[in-house]
Write a protein that holds these residues in place. Structure first.
Motif, PDB file in Angstrom:
ATOM      1  N   LYS A 146      26.673  42.330  36.635  1.00 42.80           N
ATOM      2  CA  LYS A 146      27.597  41.412  35.961  1.00 42.80           C
ATOM      3  C   LYS A 146      29.030  41.901  36.196  1.00 42.80           C
ATOM      4  N   GLY A 147      29.972  40.975  36.148  1.00 43.61           N
ATOM      5  CA  GLY A 147      31.375  41.345  36.299  1.00 43.61           C
ATOM      6  C   GLY A 147      31.860  41.467  37.728  1.00 43.61           C
ATOM      7  N   THR A 148      30.965  41.214  38.701  1.00 40.89           N
ATOM      8  CA  THR A 148      31.357  41.307  40.106  1.00 40.89           C
ATOM      9  C   THR A 148      32.024  40.011  40.547  1.00 40.89           C
ATOM     10  N   TYR A 149      33.161  40.127  41.204  1.00 42.59           N
ATOM     11  CA  TYR A 149      33.842  38.962  41.775  1.00 42.59           C
ATOM     12  C   TYR A 149      33.581  38.933  43.272  1.00 42.59           C
ATOM     13  N   ILE A 150      32.836  37.918  43.708  1.00 43.15           N
ATOM     14  CA  ILE A 150      32.506  37.805  45.131  1.00 43.15           C
ATOM     15  C   ILE A 150      33.750  37.451  45.931  1.00 43.15           C
ATOM     16  N   ARG A 151      34.689  36.727  45.330  1.00 40.16           N
ATOM     17  CA  ARG A 151      35.955  36.427  46.010  1.00 40.16           C
ATOM     18  C   ARG A 151      36.691  37.710  46.378  1.00 40.16           C
ATOM     19  N   THR A 152      36.716  38.641  45.435  1.00 39.51           N
ATOM     20  CA  THR A 152      37.382  39.913  45.688  1.00 39.51           C
ATOM     21  C   THR A 152      36.635  40.712  46.747  1.00 39.51           C
ATOM     22  N   LEU A 153      35.313  40.691  46.680  1.00 39.87           N
ATOM     23  CA  LEU A 153      34.504  41.388  47.677  1.00 39.87           C
ATOM     24  C   LEU A 153      34.804  40.846  49.073  1.00 39.87           C
ATOM     25  N   GLY A 154      34.911  39.533  49.213  1.00 37.34           N
ATOM     26  CA  GLY A 154      35.219  38.928  50.499  1.00 37.34           C
ATOM     27  C   GLY A 154      36.567  39.365  51.030  1.00 37.34           C
ATOM     28  N   MET A 155      37.577  39.368  50.153  1.00 39.56           N
ATOM     29  CA  MET A 155      38.912  39.820  50.566  1.00 39.56           C
ATOM     30  C   MET A 155      38.906  41.280  50.988  1.00 39.56           C
ATOM     31  N   ASP A 156      38.210  42.108  50.205  1.00 41.92           N
ATOM     32  CA  ASP A 156      38.159  43.543  50.504  1.00 41.92           C
ATOM     33  C   ASP A 156      37.440  43.814  51.827  1.00 41.92           C
ATOM     34  N   LEU A 157      36.386  43.051  52.110  1.00 40.84           N
ATOM     35  CA  LEU A 157      35.681  43.207  53.377  1.00 40.84           C
ATOM     36  C   LEU A 157      36.604  42.838  54.547  1.00 40.84           C
ATOM     37  N   GLY A 158      37.377  41.765  54.382  1.00 44.26           N
ATOM     38  CA  GLY A 158      38.319  41.366  55.421  1.00 44.26           C
ATOM     39  C   GLY A 158      39.362  42.437  55.687  1.00 44.26           C
ATOM     40  N   ALA A 207      39.036  45.615  55.120  1.00 43.80           N
ATOM     41  CA  ALA A 207      38.367  46.757  55.746  1.00 43.80           C
ATOM     42  C   ALA A 207      38.190  46.532  57.248  1.00 43.80           C
ATOM     43  N   LEU A 208      38.102  45.262  57.632  1.00 44.01           N
ATOM     44  CA  LEU A 208      37.959  44.918  59.055  1.00 44.01           C
ATOM     45  C   LEU A 208      39.309  44.742  59.740  1.00 44.01           C
ATOM     46  N   GLY A 209      40.378  44.857  58.955  1.00 45.23           N
ATOM     47  CA  GLY A 209      41.720  44.827  59.523  1.00 45.23           C
ATOM     48  C   GLY A 209      42.318  43.459  59.731  1.00 45.23           C
ATOM     49  N   CYS A 210      41.796  42.423  59.043  1.00 42.93           N
ATOM     50  CA  CYS A 210      42.339  41.089  59.302  1.00 42.93           C
ATOM     51  C   CYS A 210      42.424  40.193  58.069  1.00 42.93           C
ATOM     52  N   GLY A 211      42.020  40.674  56.897  1.00 35.46           N
ATOM     53  CA  GLY A 211      42.042  39.826  55.715  1.00 35.46           C
ATOM     54  C   GLY A 211      40.956  38.764  55.779  1.00 35.46           C
ATOM     55  N   ALA A 212      40.693  38.115  54.638  1.00 32.86           N
ATOM     56  CA  ALA A 212      39.639  37.102  54.593  1.00 32.86           C
ATOM     57  C   ALA A 212      39.689  36.351  53.272  1.00 32.86           C
ATOM     58  N   HIS A 213      38.944  35.259  53.212  1.00 31.62           N
ATOM     59  CA  HIS A 213      38.723  34.524  51.966  1.00 31.62           C
ATOM     60  C   HIS A 213      37.334  33.903  52.022  1.00 31.62           C
ATOM     61  N   LEU A 214      36.824  33.485  50.869  1.00 34.07           N
ATOM     62  CA  LEU A 214      35.520  32.825  50.828  1.00 34.07           C
ATOM     63  C   LEU A 214      35.680  31.346  51.164  1.00 34.07           C
ATOM     64  N   SER A 215      34.916  30.880  52.127  1.00 32.91           N
ATOM     65  CA  SER A 215      34.930  29.453  52.450  1.00 32.91           C
ATOM     66  C   SER A 215      33.738  28.740  51.822  1.00 32.91           C
ATOM     67  N   ALA A 216      32.758  29.494  51.351  1.00 30.32           N
ATOM     68  CA  ALA A 216      31.603  28.914  50.658  1.00 30.32           C
ATOM     69  C   ALA A 216      30.943  29.982  49.803  1.00 30.32           C
ATOM     70  N   LEU A 217      30.384  29.555  48.663  1.00 32.47           N
ATOM     71  CA  LEU A 217      29.697  30.482  47.770  1.00 32.47           C
ATOM     72  C   LEU A 217      28.566  29.744  47.062  1.00 32.47           C
ATOM     73  N   ARG A 218      27.383  30.357  47.064  1.00 28.81           N
ATOM     74  CA  ARG A 218      26.222  29.769  46.381  1.00 28.81           C
ATOM     75  C   ARG A 218      25.513  30.848  45.584  1.00 28.81           C
ATOM     76  N   ARG A 219      25.328  30.580  44.289  1.00 24.52           N
ATOM     77  CA  ARG A 219      24.586  31.527  43.448  1.00 24.52           C
ATOM     78  C   ARG A 219      23.108  31.168  43.516  1.00 24.52           C
ATOM     79  N   THR A 220      22.303  32.136  43.905  1.00 22.68           N
ATOM     80  CA  THR A 220      20.884  31.874  44.129  1.00 22.68           C
ATOM     81  C   THR A 220      19.977  32.462  43.056  1.00 22.68           C
ATOM     82  N   ARG A 221      20.488  33.419  42.275  1.00 23.86           N
ATOM     83  CA  ARG A 221      19.625  34.043  41.264  1.00 23.86           C
ATOM     84  C   ARG A 221      20.458  34.607  40.125  1.00 23.86           C
ATOM     85  N   ILE A 222      19.923  34.505  38.902  1.00 23.91           N
ATOM     86  CA  ILE A 222      20.456  35.199  37.730  1.00 23.91           C
ATOM     87  C   ILE A 222      19.264  35.793  37.001  1.00 23.91           C
TER      88      ILE A 222
END
Length: 311
Positions: free
Chosen positions: A181-193, A195-210
């Motif tokens: 709980k408390g995880t922001y996937i938007r932030t994870l996407g930006m941080d991954l970008g 880390a790869l040296g180019c930045g990023a954003h989420l273009s799609a997100l689907r929650r599959t399980r809770i």
């Protein structure tokens, strides 16, 4: 000519859980109110929101089931997300304004993406996005963002249980994320970008399980609308569905009545912790109780509910 005023039928008591598969463009509150209208339910709530852009699992609670919503707010979750490289937005997703663009480095490859995933797996610190409902000094962070006010946001400890690369097309990749709980996937996407040296954003997100619930068991608004009103209740699971992971205790009629009146009941000392409680004669769900040293005390009881079968 006299216009006849239409009268709305009174809301009815509906107790249970509806697993909704939310479509894109719909706010969580709009989804909740639509489902509430279609079920003609008196009381409704949700167990955590999804951004309008996001799709997928949105459990909705009705009547007495709203008392147990916290169980899912605290549960682990799973998502599938598409990360678009080279562009950062102020919200971290496709709905935000572009704040930075970067040419993709030639070194970015499937192998490069796989190499950065382990550093974002396990217990990590994450800084929540400014466009979020988290509060600072009593105000949601997004209010500061909209007013152009910079605020310092403290990092939070989260856990990424699993991070899997599903697909890569040269400019975007799709991942599966199992997280606390408390995880922001938007932030994870930006941080991954980054880390790869180019930045990023989420273009799609689907929650599959809770927690124990999967989107494959969910129903869409379209299906709910197409179903005859008298048949819609079949999509609503019983109020105890949210607490099925807890041990069950069955009580006789006398003890069940005493517990509902707030009295402490003597039970087997081997029973301990938080439990779900039923009246044995009719399998009626009574709510949750705390057991310690052979003493069972009510924790959260239901006022009315249908008959359910304890596991």
């Amino acid at each position: 000519m006299k216009v006849q005023k239409q009268t709305r039928s009174p809301r009815r008591q509906v107790d249970g859980v509806l697993l909704l598969d939310k479509h894109a463009g719909l706010t969580s509150n709009a989804a909740l109110q639509t489902a509430r209208r279609l079920l003609n339910a008196a009381k409704a709530g949700h167990t955590g929101t999804l951004d309008p852009m996001a799709t997928g699992l949105l459990p909705l609670t009705f009547g007495e089931a709203t008392k147990f919503s916290q169980m899912l707010l605290d549960a682990d979750k799973e998502y599938e997300a598409t990360v678009q490289l080279g562009v950062e937005t102020d919200t971290g997703d496709a709905e935000g304004a572009v704040v930075a663009t970067t040419r993709l480095p030639a070194a970015i490859s499937r192998e490069a993406i796989l190499s950065v995933l382990p550093s974002f797996t396990g217990e990590i610190e994450q800084i929540p996005p400014i466009y979020s409902a988290l509060k600072r000094a009593g105000k949601p962070l997004y209010e500061y963002a909209r007013a152009g006010i910079e605020v310092e946001i403290e990092p939070r400890r989260i856990t990424i249980h699993a991070l899997e690369l599903l697909d890569w097309n040269g400019s975007a990749f799709r991942i599966r994320v199992a997280c606390s709980k408390g995880t922001y996937i938007r932030t994870l996407g930006m941080d991954l970008g980054r880390a790869l040296g180019c930045g990023a954003h989420l273009s799609a997100l689907r929650r599959t399980r809770i927690g124990p619930f999967n989107v494959t068991d969910a129903v869409s608004v379209a299906v709910l609308e197409a179903t005859e009103p008298a048949q819609r209740d079949r999509f609503v699971a019983s109020a105890d569905t949210l607490v099925r992971h807890l041990a069950a205790v069955e009580l006789g009629e006398s003890d069940a009545g005493a517990l509902m009146q707030g009295r402490v009941i003597r039970v087997d000392p081997a029973i301990c912790g938080l439990v779900r409680v039923y009246e044995a004669a009719n399998s009626r769900f009574l709510g949750l109780a705390q057991c310690m040293d052979g003493r069972l005390a009510a924790k959260r009881l239901v006022a009315t509910t249908g008959s359910v079968q304890p596991e």
